[in-house]
Each structure stands twice: as C-alpha cells, then as structure tokens.
Design a protein around this motif. Structure first.
Motif, PDB file in Angstrom:
ATOM      1  N   SER A 280      38.445  72.808   1.314  1.00 54.74           N
ATOM      2  CA  SER A 280      38.245  71.539   2.002  1.00 54.74           C
ATOM      3  C   SER A 280      39.030  71.571   3.304  1.00 54.74           C
ATOM      4  O   SER A 280      39.784  72.520   3.549  1.00 54.74           O
ATOM      5  N   GLY A 281      38.854  70.539   4.095  1.00 52.01           N
ATOM      6  CA  GLY A 281      39.545  70.512   5.381  1.00 52.01           C
ATOM      7  C   GLY A 281      40.716  69.551   5.368  1.00 52.01           C
ATOM      8  O   GLY A 281      41.316  69.295   4.323  1.00 52.01           O
ATOM      9  N   GLY A 282      41.032  69.026   6.517  1.00 51.62           N
ATOM     10  CA  GLY A 282      42.118  68.046   6.628  1.00 51.62           C
ATOM     11  C   GLY A 282      43.473  68.682   6.385  1.00 51.62           C
ATOM     12  O   GLY A 282      43.721  69.841   6.748  1.00 51.62           O
ATOM     13  N   SER A 283      44.336  67.935   5.683  1.00 53.25           N
ATOM     14  CA  SER A 283      45.718  68.373   5.500  1.00 53.25           C
ATOM     15  C   SER A 283      45.835  69.631   4.637  1.00 53.25           C
ATOM     16  O   SER A 283      46.868  70.306   4.642  1.00 53.25           O
TER      17      SER A 283
ATOM     18  N   CYS B 203      33.638  73.443   0.878  1.00 56.66           N
ATOM     19  CA  CYS B 203      33.151  72.318   0.061  1.00 56.66           C
ATOM     20  C   CYS B 203      32.475  71.293   0.956  1.00 56.66           C
ATOM     21  O   CYS B 203      31.541  70.620   0.538  1.00 56.66           O
ATOM     22  N   ASP B 204      32.994  71.163   2.151  1.00 52.95           N
ATOM     23  CA  ASP B 204      32.287  70.403   3.175  1.00 52.95           C
ATOM     24  C   ASP B 204      32.690  70.962   4.531  1.00 52.95           C
ATOM     25  O   ASP B 204      33.711  71.642   4.650  1.00 52.95           O
ATOM     26  N   GLU B 205      31.853  70.727   5.504  1.00 51.79           N
ATOM     27  CA  GLU B 205      32.165  71.217   6.847  1.00 51.79           C
ATOM     28  C   GLU B 205      31.515  70.294   7.857  1.00 51.79           C
ATOM     29  O   GLU B 205      30.455  69.712   7.622  1.00 51.79           O
ATOM     30  N   ARG B 206      32.193  70.152   8.976  1.00 53.24           N
ATOM     31  CA  ARG B 206      31.696  69.302  10.061  1.00 53.24           C
ATOM     32  C   ARG B 206      30.795  70.145  10.958  1.00 53.24           C
ATOM     33  O   ARG B 206      31.110  71.302  11.240  1.00 53.24           O
ATOM     34  N   ILE B 207      29.686  69.534  11.423  1.00 56.58           N
ATOM     35  CA  ILE B 207      28.745  70.258  12.285  1.00 56.58           C
ATOM     36  C   ILE B 207      29.238  70.173  13.725  1.00 56.58           C
ATOM     37  O   ILE B 207      28.807  69.311  14.506  1.00 56.58           O
TER      38      ILE B 207
ATOM     39  N   LEU C 163      40.182  70.579  -3.411  1.00 58.44           N
ATOM     40  CA  LEU C 163      39.633  69.296  -2.970  1.00 58.44           C
ATOM     41  C   LEU C 163      40.712  68.405  -2.373  1.00 58.44           C
ATOM     42  O   LEU C 163      41.852  68.382  -2.842  1.00 58.44           O
ATOM     43  N   GLY C 164      40.319  67.665  -1.359  1.00 57.93           N
ATOM     44  CA  GLY C 164      41.190  66.639  -0.795  1.00 57.93           C
ATOM     45  C   GLY C 164      40.712  65.269  -1.252  1.00 57.93           C
ATOM     46  O   GLY C 164      39.667  65.141  -1.911  1.00 57.93           O
ATOM     47  N   LEU C 165      41.469  64.270  -0.920  1.00 56.84           N
ATOM     48  CA  LEU C 165      41.128  62.898  -1.299  1.00 56.84           C
ATOM     49  C   LEU C 165      41.393  61.990  -0.114  1.00 56.84           C
ATOM     50  O   LEU C 165      42.475  62.036   0.468  1.00 56.84           O
ATOM     51  N   GLY C 166      40.389  61.197   0.243  1.00 57.41           N
ATOM     52  CA  GLY C 166      40.599  60.223   1.316  1.00 57.41           C
ATOM     53  C   GLY C 166      41.158  58.936   0.745  1.00 57.41           C
ATOM     54  O   GLY C 166      40.975  58.660  -0.450  1.00 57.41           O
ATOM     55  N   PRO C 167      41.815  58.106   1.555  1.00 57.87           N
ATOM     56  CA  PRO C 167      42.375  56.840   1.065  1.00 57.87           C
ATOM     57  C   PRO C 167      41.297  55.900   0.516  1.00 57.87           C
ATOM     58  O   PRO C 167      41.592  54.982  -0.242  1.00 57.87           O
TER      59      PRO C 167
ATOM     60  N   GLY D 288      38.876  57.045  -1.381  1.00 59.63           N
ATOM     61  CA  GLY D 288      38.375  57.662  -2.614  1.00 59.63           C
ATOM     62  C   GLY D 288      37.340  58.744  -2.376  1.00 59.63           C
ATOM     63  O   GLY D 288      36.764  59.274  -3.323  1.00 59.63           O
ATOM     64  N   HIS D 289      37.092  59.114  -1.099  1.00 62.70           N
ATOM     65  CA  HIS D 289      36.112  60.182  -0.877  1.00 62.70           C
ATOM     66  C   HIS D 289      36.726  61.538  -1.175  1.00 62.70           C
ATOM     67  O   HIS D 289      37.939  61.727  -1.107  1.00 62.70           O
ATOM     68  N   THR D 290      35.849  62.462  -1.504  1.00 60.44           N
ATOM     69  CA  THR D 290      36.229  63.870  -1.602  1.00 60.44           C
ATOM     70  C   THR D 290      35.059  64.673  -1.073  1.00 60.44           C
ATOM     71  O   THR D 290      33.925  64.195  -1.095  1.00 60.44           O
ATOM     72  N   CYS D 291      35.322  65.903  -0.613  1.00 58.93           N
ATOM     73  CA  CYS D 291      34.330  66.648   0.167  1.00 58.93           C
ATOM     74  C   CYS D 291      33.815  65.679   1.242  1.00 58.93           C
ATOM     75  O   CYS D 291      34.593  64.908   1.797  1.00 58.93           O
ATOM     76  N   SER D 292      32.494  65.657   1.516  1.00 62.01           N
ATOM     77  CA  SER D 292      31.991  64.578   2.374  1.00 62.01           C
ATOM     78  C   SER D 292      31.113  63.655   1.546  1.00 62.01           C
ATOM     79  O   SER D 292      30.035  63.233   1.953  1.00 62.01           O
TER      80      SER D 292
ATOM     81  N   PRO E 168      31.420  58.104   7.389  1.00 60.05           N
ATOM     82  CA  PRO E 168      32.323  57.080   7.922  1.00 60.05           C
ATOM     83  C   PRO E 168      33.590  57.688   8.522  1.00 60.05           C
ATOM     84  O   PRO E 168      34.222  57.077   9.377  1.00 60.05           O
ATOM     85  N   LYS E 169      33.960  58.881   8.056  1.00 54.40           N
ATOM     86  CA  LYS E 169      35.086  59.586   8.686  1.00 54.40           C
ATOM     87  C   LYS E 169      34.503  60.502   9.749  1.00 54.40           C
ATOM     88  O   LYS E 169      33.608  61.288   9.448  1.00 54.40           O
ATOM     89  N   PRO E 170      34.926  60.394  11.004  1.00 56.74           N
ATOM     90  CA  PRO E 170      34.339  61.239  12.035  1.00 56.74           C
ATOM     91  C   PRO E 170      34.722  62.712  11.856  1.00 56.74           C
ATOM     92  O   PRO E 170      35.762  62.973  11.256  1.00 56.74           O
TER      93      PRO E 170
ATOM     94  N   SER F  43      50.192  57.660   1.970  1.00 57.53           N
ATOM     95  CA  SER F  43      48.936  56.964   2.288  1.00 57.53           C
ATOM     96  C   SER F  43      47.907  57.160   1.166  1.00 57.53           C
ATOM     97  O   SER F  43      46.909  56.449   1.110  1.00 57.53           O
ATOM     98  N   LYS F  44      48.158  58.110   0.276  1.00 56.99           N
ATOM     99  CA  LYS F  44      47.224  58.369  -0.828  1.00 56.99           C
ATOM    100  C   LYS F  44      47.694  57.749  -2.150  1.00 56.99           C
ATOM    101  O   LYS F  44      46.990  57.815  -3.150  1.00 56.99           O
ATOM    102  N   ALA F  45      48.899  57.164  -2.140  1.00 55.17           N
ATOM    103  CA  ALA F  45      49.508  56.739  -3.407  1.00 55.17           C
ATOM    104  C   ALA F  45      48.658  55.691  -4.141  1.00 55.17           C
ATOM    105  O   ALA F  45      48.480  55.756  -5.355  1.00 55.17           O
TER     106      ALA F  45
HETATM  107  C1  6PG Z   1      37.547  66.265   6.095  1.00 53.77           C
HETATM  108  C2  6PG Z   1      37.721  67.038   4.844  1.00 53.77           C
HETATM  109  C3  6PG Z   1      37.778  66.061   3.706  1.00 53.77           C
HETATM  110  C4  6PG Z   1      39.210  65.979   3.293  1.00 53.77           C
HETATM  111  C5  6PG Z   1      39.583  64.577   2.982  1.00 53.77           C
HETATM  112  C6  6PG Z   1      41.082  64.413   2.881  1.00 53.77           C
HETATM  113  O1  6PG Z   1      36.450  66.148   6.610  1.00 53.77           O
HETATM  114  O2  6PG Z   1      38.585  65.809   6.554  1.00 53.77           O
HETATM  115  O3  6PG Z   1      36.882  68.050   4.695  1.00 53.77           O
HETATM  116  O4  6PG Z   1      36.968  66.315   2.682  1.00 53.77           O
HETATM  117  O5  6PG Z   1      39.485  66.813   2.228  1.00 53.77           O
HETATM  118  O6  6PG Z   1      39.093  63.762   3.999  1.00 53.77           O
HETATM  119  O7  6PG Z   1      41.647  64.749   4.113  1.00 53.77           O
HETATM  120  P1  6PG Z   1      43.225  64.706   4.331  1.00 53.77           P
HETATM  121  O8  6PG Z   1      43.806  65.652   3.339  1.00 53.77           O
HETATM  122  O9  6PG Z   1      43.440  65.195   5.751  1.00 53.77           O
HETATM  123  O10 6PG Z   1      43.630  63.316   4.137  1.00 53.77           O
END
Ligand code: 6PG
Length: 238
Positions: A39-42, A66-70, A135-139, A141-145, A167-169, A195-197
């Motif tokens: 996954s991306g992000g942090s 698991c996901d990727e931005r175009i 996998l990551g987790l957005g605040p 509740g999203h994961t992947c895209s 919704p996340k750019p 921020s994820k707690a």
């Molecule tokens: C992205 C990632 C996404 C990521 C979550 C959590 O597009 O950013 O691919 O799936 O895993 O958004 O991101 P953070 O760990 O940066 O909060």
C-alpha cells in the motif's frame, strides 16, 4: 483469526520485519516466489526502515500494489515512485520485481492491464492468493482504494477495479477488490499515529461491519493489526 500486536513506539518496524521474514522463509522454502501486495502513504517510509533488517533471498520477492494512483511514476503522488525513491538501493531488489501499473492508461484500462500482469503470477481461473498484503487504514475507515459506501465494495469477481472518484486525492486509481484481499494468506494492517486511534477503536472494539477495513476478513488466512502506541491509545486492554 486476529492477532493484535501493540508494540511501543519504534517497535512497529521490528515487529513487521519479524513477521515478513518468517512469512518469506516459509514460502521460499517451499520453492515458490514470495508475493507481497504493497500500500502507499505512511507505509512506504516504514518499509524503508523495516525491509533492510530482513535477511532473505531478495531475488525471489515480487511486489504488487494493493492500490495505486494513476499518475506518472515521477509524480510525488505515485506510490511506486515513492517506493522507488525510498526503497530501491536500500534492499537489493530491482525495478522489475515491482509489478507496476501502466500510468499512461485510463484507470479502466490500467485495471485491466494490471489483471493481465497478475495473471503471469497467478492462475487466471482462480482468485489470486497473495502471501502477504500490507494494508493501511484511513481515518474514514478506507483501506486500499476502497472507500466507505463506495460501490466497489460490492465487486464480487474482478481482481482489480478502477476508481475515478476517490475522496482521497488523486481521484483516479486502481485497487484490489475484497475477493482478492480476503483470499490472501496474510493481511497485515500497519497503523501508526494518533489520527488513526479513533477509527482503530471503532473497527477493533466497536460493532463496525460496514467500513472497508472492517470487511478485511481473510477466508483461510490470518489477519494482523500492527499498531503503535498512539494508534492503539483508545483501545481497552484487558
Ligand atoms: C493511499 C494509499 C492508501 C493508504 C491509506 C492510509 O492512496 O494513500 O494507497 O491505501 O494505505 O490511505 O494512508 P496513510 O498510512 O498515509 O494514512
């Protein structure tokens, strides 16, 4: 099965490297290649800290997304670009070991193209079985895209889908679907920061069944949540 690990700050990386090292050992000993979904992000920075601690036959690891931005690989939004800058050079893996999207295609065509690329590694008539998905987790509740309430959560057959209204750019992406995610041998959430707690508590100790991350429930595999102290701060421990 759910294993909850709550190391203190700084132990997340070593916890993750131990888990990846033992997972890779088992798979490589069986003669197979080790196939990991990123996954991306942090997570990228964390893996750049973690992977150099692993002793393994790196030439037999393959990294998928698991996901990727175009976006072009040299964009700061490209997850592959981020791994390329932060990871390649720190561990002896080549660009060819990353199964990348074609960023010149539309999200629709990039998703189809990615399925083709996966079919080189996985039999086309069965749902792919990844060794590990990170996998990551957005605040929210999203994961992947896979975002809350999005129709992609209902996808039942395609391995990879396009999304143009993230919704996340940035808005255009491709993402693994729940059938692929839940067919993995190990799904590992890696979550740090306060921020994820709140969302961590809702998913792990609330009654959330609907949120994308709550729907990660591998059928035959293992589910891990690796949290730092900040992300785990609202959890009630016995
Ligand atoms: C992205 C990632 C996404 C990521 C979550 C959590 O597009 O950013 O691919 O799936 O895993 O958004 O991101 P953070 O760990 O940066 O909060």
């Amino acid at each position: 099965e759910k294993i909850l690990i709550e190391p203190r700050d700084g132990l997340v990386a070593s916890c993750l490297s131990n888990l990846l090292q033992t997972s890779a050992e088992d798979v490589l000993a069986s003669g197979d290649t080790f196939k990991v979904g990123l996954s991306g992000g942090s997570l990228v920075q964390l893996l750049a800290q973690t992977l150099p601690n692993i002793t393994t036959d790196w030439s037999r690891w393959y990294f998928f997304f698991c996901d990727e931005r175009i976006v072009p690989f040299d964009s700061s939004d490209s997850t592959y670009g981020d791994y390329k800058t932060k990871l390649i050079g720190k561990v002896p893996v080549t660009e060819e070991q990353f199964i990348k999207i074609n960023p010149d295609l539309s999200a629709e065509d990039a998703a189809k193209d990615y399925i083709k690329k996966m079919s080189v590694f996985f039999p086309p008539d069965r749902v792919p079985c990844f060794d590990v998905l990170l996998l990551g987790l957005g605040p929210d509740g999203h994961t992947c895209s896979l975002f809350p309430g999005h129709k992609l959560l209902n996808e039942a057959s395609l391995w990879v889908c396009p999304i143009n209204d993230s919704p996340k750019p940035p808005p255009s992406r491709i993402t693994f679907t729940l059938p692929v995610i839940n067919n993995a041998k190990k799904c590992i959430f890696v979550i740090t920061g306060s921020s994820k707690a709140e969302i961590v508590k809702r998913i792990l100790q609330g009654r959330e069944r609907i949120l994308p991350a709550a729907r990660v429930q591998p059928h035959n595999g293992y589910l891990y949540w690796i949290l730092d102290e900040d992300a785990a701060k609202f959890l009630e421990t016995a």
